[in-house]
Design a protein around this motif. Structure first.
Motif, PDB file in Angstrom:
ATOM      1  N   LEU A  59       8.098  -5.076   6.604  1.00 46.68           N
ATOM      2  CA  LEU A  59       6.428  -4.918   7.363  1.00 46.68           C
ATOM      3  C   LEU A  59       5.242  -5.527   5.658  1.00 46.68           C
ATOM      4  O   LEU A  59       6.095  -4.216   4.836  1.00 46.68           O
ATOM      5  CB  LEU A  59       6.382  -3.385   7.479  1.00 46.68           C
ATOM      6  N   HIS A  60       4.573  -5.650   4.779  1.00 42.04           N
ATOM      7  CA  HIS A  60       4.319  -5.990   4.472  1.00 42.04           C
ATOM      8  C   HIS A  60       2.271  -5.612   4.323  1.00 42.04           C
ATOM      9  O   HIS A  60       1.694  -6.100   5.509  1.00 42.04           O
ATOM     10  CB  HIS A  60       3.794  -7.395   4.134  1.00 42.04           C
ATOM     11  N   ASP A  61       1.764  -4.473   4.432  1.00 39.05           N
ATOM     12  CA  ASP A  61       0.583  -3.460   5.241  1.00 39.05           C
ATOM     13  C   ASP A  61      -0.037  -3.832   3.493  1.00 39.05           C
ATOM     14  O   ASP A  61      -0.172  -3.229   2.408  1.00 39.05           O
ATOM     15  CB  ASP A  61       0.634  -2.385   4.998  1.00 39.05           C
ATOM     16  N   LEU A  62      -0.889  -5.131   3.305  1.00 41.13           N
ATOM     17  CA  LEU A  62      -2.208  -5.118   2.220  1.00 41.13           C
ATOM     18  C   LEU A  62      -3.623  -3.648   2.627  1.00 41.13           C
ATOM     19  O   LEU A  62      -3.747  -4.068   4.019  1.00 41.13           O
ATOM     20  CB  LEU A  62      -2.774  -6.253   1.695  1.00 41.13           C
ATOM     21  N   TYR A  63      -3.968  -2.756   2.347  1.00 44.59           N
ATOM     22  CA  TYR A  63      -4.668  -1.916   2.337  1.00 44.59           C
ATOM     23  C   TYR A  63      -6.059  -2.260   1.511  1.00 44.59           C
ATOM     24  O   TYR A  63      -6.213  -2.823  -0.158  1.00 44.59           O
ATOM     25  CB  TYR A  63      -4.339  -0.568   2.042  1.00 44.59           C
ATOM     26  N   ILE A  64      -7.636  -1.573   1.702  1.00 40.42           N
ATOM     27  CA  ILE A  64      -7.932  -1.645   0.904  1.00 40.42           C
ATOM     28  C   ILE A  64      -9.066   0.067   1.018  1.00 40.42           C
ATOM     29  O   ILE A  64      -8.558   0.620   1.442  1.00 40.42           O
ATOM     30  CB  ILE A  64      -9.671  -2.674   1.182  1.00 40.42           C
ATOM     31  N   VAL A  65      -8.797   0.668  -0.625  1.00 43.25           N
ATOM     32  CA  VAL A  65      -8.684   1.857  -0.878  1.00 43.25           C
ATOM     33  C   VAL A  65      -9.814   2.327  -1.642  1.00 43.25           C
ATOM     34  O   VAL A  65     -10.353   1.318  -2.111  1.00 43.25           O
ATOM     35  CB  VAL A  65      -7.451   2.674  -1.060  1.00 43.25           C
ATOM     36  N   ASP A  87     -11.461   4.873  -4.590  1.00 41.69           N
ATOM     37  CA  ASP A  87     -11.789   4.957  -5.651  1.00 41.69           C
ATOM     38  C   ASP A  87     -12.210   5.246  -6.424  1.00 41.69           C
ATOM     39  O   ASP A  87     -13.460   5.210  -6.455  1.00 41.69           O
ATOM     40  CB  ASP A  87      -9.996   4.619  -6.700  1.00 41.69           C
ATOM     41  N   ALA A  88     -12.523   6.416  -7.617  1.00 42.98           N
ATOM     42  CA  ALA A  88     -13.457   6.348  -8.211  1.00 42.98           C
ATOM     43  C   ALA A  88     -14.164   5.562  -8.706  1.00 42.98           C
ATOM     44  O   ALA A  88     -15.315   5.503  -9.362  1.00 42.98           O
ATOM     45  CB  ALA A  88     -13.126   7.252  -9.666  1.00 42.98           C
ATOM     46  N   GLU A  89     -13.782   4.260  -9.233  1.00 44.10           N
ATOM     47  CA  GLU A  89     -14.294   2.436  -9.413  1.00 44.10           C
ATOM     48  C   GLU A  89     -14.454   2.118  -8.610  1.00 44.10           C
ATOM     49  O   GLU A  89     -15.818   1.346  -8.306  1.00 44.10           O
ATOM     50  CB  GLU A  89     -13.814   1.865 -10.871  1.00 44.10           C
ATOM     51  N   GLY A  90     -15.313   2.262  -6.939  1.00 41.47           N
ATOM     52  CA  GLY A  90     -15.165   1.594  -6.095  1.00 41.47           C
ATOM     53  C   GLY A  90     -14.017   0.966  -5.631  1.00 41.47           C
ATOM     54  O   GLY A  90     -13.799   1.930  -4.628  1.00 41.47           O
ATOM     55  N   TYR A  91     -14.006   0.119  -4.811  1.00 41.42           N
ATOM     56  CA  TYR A  91     -12.966  -0.714  -4.126  1.00 41.42           C
ATOM     57  C   TYR A  91     -11.615  -1.202  -4.712  1.00 41.42           C
ATOM     58  O   TYR A  91     -11.471  -1.671  -6.135  1.00 41.42           O
ATOM     59  CB  TYR A  91     -12.891  -1.109  -2.624  1.00 41.42           C
ATOM     60  N   ASP A  92     -10.382  -1.022  -3.783  1.00 39.43           N
ATOM     61  CA  ASP A  92      -9.143  -1.493  -4.912  1.00 39.43           C
ATOM     62  C   ASP A  92      -8.183  -1.889  -3.154  1.00 39.43           C
ATOM     63  O   ASP A  92      -8.133  -1.606  -2.901  1.00 39.43           O
ATOM     64  CB  ASP A  92      -8.557  -0.977  -6.034  1.00 39.43           C
ATOM     65  N   TYR A  93      -7.118  -2.958  -4.022  1.00 37.83           N
ATOM     66  CA  TYR A  93      -6.414  -3.269  -3.240  1.00 37.83           C
ATOM     67  C   TYR A  93      -4.959  -2.568  -3.490  1.00 37.83           C
ATOM     68  O   TYR A  93      -4.456  -2.574  -4.207  1.00 37.83           O
ATOM     69  CB  TYR A  93      -5.712  -4.013  -3.341  1.00 37.83           C
ATOM     70  N   TYR A 143       1.010   4.765   4.557  1.00 42.55           N
ATOM     71  CA  TYR A 143       0.223   5.209   3.806  1.00 42.55           C
ATOM     72  C   TYR A 143       0.885   6.410   2.790  1.00 42.55           C
ATOM     73  O   TYR A 143       0.325   7.060   3.308  1.00 42.55           O
ATOM     74  CB  TYR A 143      -0.892   4.576   3.447  1.00 42.55           C
ATOM     75  N   ASP A 144       1.445   5.631   1.510  1.00 42.18           N
ATOM     76  CA  ASP A 144       1.425   7.716   0.708  1.00 42.18           C
ATOM     77  C   ASP A 144       1.290   7.166  -1.101  1.00 42.18           C
ATOM     78  O   ASP A 144       1.544   7.730  -1.622  1.00 42.18           O
ATOM     79  CB  ASP A 144       2.247   6.858   0.465  1.00 42.18           C
ATOM     80  N   GLN A 145      -0.271   6.492  -1.219  1.00 43.47           N
ATOM     81  CA  GLN A 145      -0.478   5.914  -2.365  1.00 43.47           C
ATOM     82  C   GLN A 145      -2.125   6.345  -2.584  1.00 43.47           C
ATOM     83  O   GLN A 145      -2.386   7.011  -2.056  1.00 43.47           O
ATOM     84  CB  GLN A 145      -0.595   4.216  -2.518  1.00 43.47           C
ATOM     85  N   ASP A 146      -2.486   6.303  -4.121  1.00 34.14           N
ATOM     86  CA  ASP A 146      -3.870   6.676  -4.567  1.00 34.14           C
ATOM     87  C   ASP A 146      -4.985   5.541  -4.137  1.00 34.14           C
ATOM     88  O   ASP A 146      -4.596   5.766  -3.282  1.00 34.14           O
ATOM     89  CB  ASP A 146      -3.472   7.213  -6.359  1.00 34.14           C
ATOM     90  N   GLY A 147      -5.766   6.691  -4.100  1.00 31.17           N
ATOM     91  CA  GLY A 147      -7.108   6.181  -3.735  1.00 31.17           C
ATOM     92  C   GLY A 147      -7.184   6.873  -2.372  1.00 31.17           C
ATOM     93  O   GLY A 147      -6.231   6.808  -1.209  1.00 31.17           O
ATOM     94  N   LYS A 148      -8.409   6.795  -1.538  1.00 24.27           N
ATOM     95  CA  LYS A 148      -8.646   7.089   0.087  1.00 24.27           C
ATOM     96  C   LYS A 148      -8.425   5.734   0.692  1.00 24.27           C
ATOM     97  O   LYS A 148      -9.441   5.153   0.698  1.00 24.27           O
ATOM     98  CB  LYS A 148     -10.259   7.880   0.276  1.00 24.27           C
ATOM     99  N   LEU A 149      -7.739   6.238   1.977  1.00 21.47           N
ATOM    100  CA  LEU A 149      -7.708   4.578   2.431  1.00 21.47           C
ATOM    101  C   LEU A 149      -9.217   4.616   3.144  1.00 21.47           C
ATOM    102  O   LEU A 149      -9.116   5.225   4.510  1.00 21.47           O
ATOM    103  CB  LEU A 149      -6.592   5.329   3.569  1.00 21.47           C
ATOM    104  N   PHE A 150      -8.700   2.795   3.467  1.00 24.88           N
ATOM    105  CA  PHE A 150     -10.772   2.816   3.680  1.00 24.88           C
ATOM    106  C   PHE A 150     -10.487   1.619   5.260  1.00 24.88           C
ATOM    107  O   PHE A 150     -10.831   1.864   6.232  1.00 24.88           O
ATOM    108  CB  PHE A 150     -11.368   2.270   3.044  1.00 24.88           C
TER     109      PHE A 150
END
Length: 130
Positions: free
Chosen positions: A53-59, A61-67, A82-89
């Motif tokens: 499974l390949h999941d691409l998220y937009i999260v 963070d402090a600078e705005g959005y990232d993948y 999802y268990d990475q840094d940044g708030k999942l959007f």
């Protein structure tokens, strides 16, 4: 086969062209809430015994959005999460590759929500009348 799905939200996307093949995925640059996100591409991984499974998220963070890309080998007792840094959007896409070389998934695009005024002919009042 990757299906394009569209949803609406007050936070919406522009751009983000999308191309795919059995070897990889390319997402064009775009904007989300007037924040520019660059183009991104990644390879699709295949395993000879289990789906991947390949999941691409937009999260956010402090600078705005990232993948964030999460790749999970689904061996029967493994859950994708999802268990990475940044708030999942937003989950932008999910692609599942199979041991037989096939793949399927979805790409979820956010359109602008436009509120609509409804006139049902009723007059509403907050005062009590007898």
């Amino acid at each position: 086969m990757i299906e394009r799905k569209e949803i609406t939200n007050r936070r919406f996307m522009t751009g983000f062209g999308f191309e795919h093949s059995n070897a990889g995925v390319k997402v064009g640059e775009g904007t989300l809430d007037s924040f520019a996100l660059p183009a991104v591409e990644f390879d699709l991984y295949y395993d000879s015994t289990m789906p991947v499974l390949h999941d691409l998220y937009i999260v956010e963070d402090a600078e705005g959005y990232d993948y964030r890309l999460m790749v999970t080998y689904l061996g029967g007792d493994t859950l994708a999460f999802y268990d990475q840094d940044g708030k999942l959007f937003h989950r932008l896409m999910t692609i599942k590759t199979m041991p037989d070389g096939s793949y399927r998934g979805d790409f979820v695009y956010i359109n602008k929500f436009t509120p609509k005024e409804v006139d049902d002919g009723k007059v509403e009042s907050n005062s009590e009348t007898t």
